[in-house]
Design a protein around this motif. Structure first.
Motif, PDB file in Angstrom:
ATOM      1  N   TYR A   1       0.835  -1.204   0.000  1.00 37.34           N
ATOM      2  CA  TYR A   1       0.000   0.000   0.000  1.00 37.34           C
ATOM      3  C   TYR A   1       0.870   1.253   0.000  1.00 37.34           C
ATOM      4  O   TYR A   1       0.605   2.212  -0.732  1.00 37.34           O
ATOM      5  CB  TYR A   1      -0.915  -0.020   1.218  1.00 37.34           C
ATOM      6  CG  TYR A   1      -1.821   1.186   1.355  1.00 37.34           C
ATOM      7  CD1 TYR A   1      -2.940   1.334   0.540  1.00 37.34           C
ATOM      8  CD2 TYR A   1      -1.564   2.174   2.308  1.00 37.34           C
ATOM      9  CE1 TYR A   1      -3.785   2.435   0.671  1.00 37.34           C
ATOM     10  CE2 TYR A   1      -2.394   3.275   2.438  1.00 37.34           C
ATOM     11  CZ  TYR A   1      -3.498   3.398   1.621  1.00 37.34           C
ATOM     12  OH  TYR A   1      -4.321   4.493   1.745  1.00 37.34           O
ATOM     13  N   GLU A   2       1.921   1.245   0.789  1.00 42.52           N
ATOM     14  CA  GLU A   2       2.781   2.417   0.895  1.00 42.52           C
ATOM     15  C   GLU A   2       3.670   2.608  -0.331  1.00 42.52           C
ATOM     16  O   GLU A   2       4.015   3.749  -0.669  1.00 42.52           O
ATOM     17  CB  GLU A   2       3.655   2.312   2.147  1.00 42.52           C
ATOM     18  CG  GLU A   2       2.867   2.423   3.440  1.00 42.52           C
ATOM     19  CD  GLU A   2       3.741   2.313   4.672  1.00 42.52           C
ATOM     20  OE1 GLU A   2       4.922   1.921   4.525  1.00 42.52           O
ATOM     21  OE2 GLU A   2       3.251   2.613   5.778  1.00 42.52           O
ATOM     22  N   GLU A   3       4.036   1.523  -1.006  1.00 39.62           N
ATOM     23  CA  GLU A   3       4.999   1.623  -2.097  1.00 39.62           C
ATOM     24  C   GLU A   3       4.373   1.581  -3.490  1.00 39.62           C
ATOM     25  O   GLU A   3       4.962   2.119  -4.444  1.00 39.62           O
ATOM     26  CB  GLU A   3       6.031   0.490  -1.975  1.00 39.62           C
ATOM     27  CG  GLU A   3       6.887   0.602  -0.721  1.00 39.62           C
ATOM     28  CD  GLU A   3       7.914  -0.524  -0.603  1.00 39.62           C
ATOM     29  OE1 GLU A   3       7.910  -1.441  -1.463  1.00 39.62           O
ATOM     30  OE2 GLU A   3       8.716  -0.483   0.345  1.00 39.62           O
ATOM     31  N   ASN A   4       3.220   0.950  -3.633  1.00 39.57           N
ATOM     32  CA  ASN A   4       2.668   0.701  -4.967  1.00 39.57           C
ATOM     33  C   ASN A   4       1.318   1.347  -5.234  1.00 39.57           C
ATOM     34  O   ASN A   4       0.828   1.270  -6.369  1.00 39.57           O
ATOM     35  CB  ASN A   4       2.512  -0.809  -5.204  1.00 39.57           C
ATOM     36  CG  ASN A   4       3.817  -1.556  -5.152  1.00 39.57           C
ATOM     37  OD1 ASN A   4       4.199  -2.068  -4.100  1.00 39.57           O
ATOM     38  ND2 ASN A   4       4.527  -1.613  -6.266  1.00 39.57           N
ATOM     39  N   VAL A   5       0.691   1.960  -4.224  1.00 34.23           N
ATOM     40  CA  VAL A   5      -0.672   2.469  -4.388  1.00 34.23           C
ATOM     41  C   VAL A   5      -0.713   3.969  -4.110  1.00 34.23           C
ATOM     42  O   VAL A   5      -0.192   4.438  -3.101  1.00 34.23           O
ATOM     43  CB  VAL A   5      -1.646   1.735  -3.444  1.00 34.23           C
ATOM     44  CG1 VAL A   5      -3.064   2.310  -3.576  1.00 34.23           C
ATOM     45  CG2 VAL A   5      -1.664   0.233  -3.740  1.00 34.23           C
TER      46      VAL A   5
END
Length: 335
Positions: free
Chosen positions: A249-253
Motif C-alpha cells: 500500500y505504501e509503495e505501490n498504491v
C-alpha cells in the motif's frame, strides 16, 4: 489563495458513441446538466470549466465501459484524445492523456498501452475495474502487467458497471433505480475496486511486479478505512509474500480525492497514508470542477495540512508520479 490544481480522473466520450454505452449512462445523463456536451468536448468548453475550478492541467481519459467494444474502438478513442492533447499543446499544454485499453484481450491491451505511451505520448492508462466481471489477477493477464511495469507508467484502476450477475447482490425490496445506484457510484463501484486491489495482492502480483504504480480514486476506494484490519488479517491465510499489504500500500498504491467532497475521509487518510501518495482529482464532468475547488479552499482553511503539503496534494505529487509539469503560466488561482 489555493495552489494550481492537477487532476487525473477526468473523462470524455470518443465519437461515435456506441449506443449501448450511452444507454449505460442514462441515469447520469438524466440528472447531470449538459453531461453529454461536456463529455464530447475536448476544447474550449472543457478549458473554461477547468478555469472555473482552478485547474492548470487535466489528465483526460475515456469514461468507463468502452473497453468491452474491443481493441479497434479503444485505439480510435486514444487517437482522438491524442489529437486533442497535441492541439492543446500548441496553445497552452493543459491536457495530458491516459489510454483506454481492451481489457478483455490482455495481449491487445499490452500492445495498445505500448503504442499509447511510446507513440502517442500518454502518461499511463485508466482501465475499467473488471471486464465483463473478470478481474485481472489471472495468469492470462501476466502479459499485460509485464507491459505496465516495463513502461514504468501508472495504471489508474477505475470503477465500472456491474454485470447482471453482480447486480444480484444489490437488488432487493426497493426500486431498480436504487439497486443500480448502490451497484455503481452509490457504493458498489468503490467496494469492488478496493476488492480488486486485495485480489491483486493475494495473487502475488506485487511480488512478481514490484515496480507497479496503481492509482485508485474516490479517497482510496474504501481501503484506507479498513487498512489496519486488512493488514492484520491478510497475514493469516492469504499466502506468503515478500512484502506485506501495508508495505505494498505504501509503495505501490496512490489514491485520489475524486468526487468525494468531505474532509472527513481525508482526516483518516492523512493519518495512515503517505502524503506523497495523495493526489487531487475531480471526476469531471460527473462532478463539477467548482465543487472540487470549494473543497480545496476548505482544506486550505482547515489546518489539516500546511502550505507545502497542500501544494503536494494539489499538483506536486502528481507531477512526480506522471513525469509532467504544470504549464509555465499557472502560478496560482484567480478565484
Amino acid at each position: 489563495m489555493p495552489p494550481p490544481l492537477l487532476t487525473l480522473e477526468e473523462h470524455f466520450f470518443a465519437t461515435p458513441i456506441p449506443p449501448g454505452l450511452e444507454a449505460q449512462y442514462s441515469e447520469q445523463l438524466q440528472h447531470i446538466p449538459d453531461l453529454l456536451a461536456k463529455l464530447t468536448d475536448l476544447g474550449a468548453r472543457r478549458l473554461r470549466d477547468m478555469d472555473a475550478g482552478g485547474i492548470a492541467l487535466q489528465v483526460v481519459s475515456h469514461a468507463p465501459g468502452l473497453a468491452e467494444y474491443g481493441a479497434a474502438v479503444c485505439r480510435d478513442a486514444n487517437d482522438q484524445l491524442a489529437e486533442a492533447v497535441a492541439a492543446e499543446r500548441g496553445r497552452g499544454g493543459r491536457f495530458a492523456g491516459f489510454a483506454v485499453l481492451p481489457m478483455g484481450e490482455p495481449a491487445e491491451a499490452a500492445a495498445e498501452l505500448r503504442r499509447a505511451v511510446k507513440e502517442l505520448g500518454f502518461v499511463g492508462a485508466l482501465v475499467d475495474n473488471h471486464c465483463r466481471g473478470r478481474f485481472y489477477d489471472g495468469e492470462e493477464y501476466d502479459v499485460w502487467w509485464e507491459a505496465v511495469e516495463e513502461l514504468d507508467v501508472p495504471l489508474y484502476l477505475h470503477p465500472t458497471w456491474a454485470t447482471e450477475e453482480m447486480m444480484g447482490r444489490y437488488r432487493g425490496n426497493f426500486s431498480e433505480a436504487a439497486a443500480v445506484s448502490m451497484a455503481s457510484s452509490g457504493f458498489g463501484w468503490h467496494s469492488d475496486t478496493g476488492l480488486h486491489v486485495l485480489r491483486l495482492f493475494a495473487s502475488g502480483l506485487f511480488d512478481r511486479r514490484p515496480g507497479l504504480k496503481i492509482i485508485i480514486g474516490h479517497m482510496g476506494e474504501m481501503i484506507p478505512f479498513m487498512l489496519q484490519r486488512i493488514e492484520r488479517l491478510s497475514q493469516r491465510s492469504w499466502g506468503t509474500f515478500q512484502r506485506d499489504f501495508r508495505t505494498v500500500y505504501e509503495e505501490n498504491v496512490w489514491i485520489t480525492t475524486s468526487g468525494n467532497w468531505s474532509l472527513d475521509p481525508l482526516r483518516c487518510i492523512l493519518a495512515n497514508t503517505r502524503l506523497d501518495h495523495i493526489l487531487y482529482s475531480v471526476d469531471y464532468p460527473f462532478w463539477s470542477n467548482e465543487s472540487g475547488l470549494e473543497w480545496v479552499q476548505e482544506l486550505e482553511k482547515s489546518g489539516l495540512v500546511d502550505e507545502e503539503q497542500l501544494k503536494a496534494i494539489a499538483y506536486g505529487n502528481a507531477e512526480k508520479l506522471l513525469g509532467v509539469k504544470l504549464p509555465g503560466n499557472c502560478s496560482g488561482l484567480s478565484g
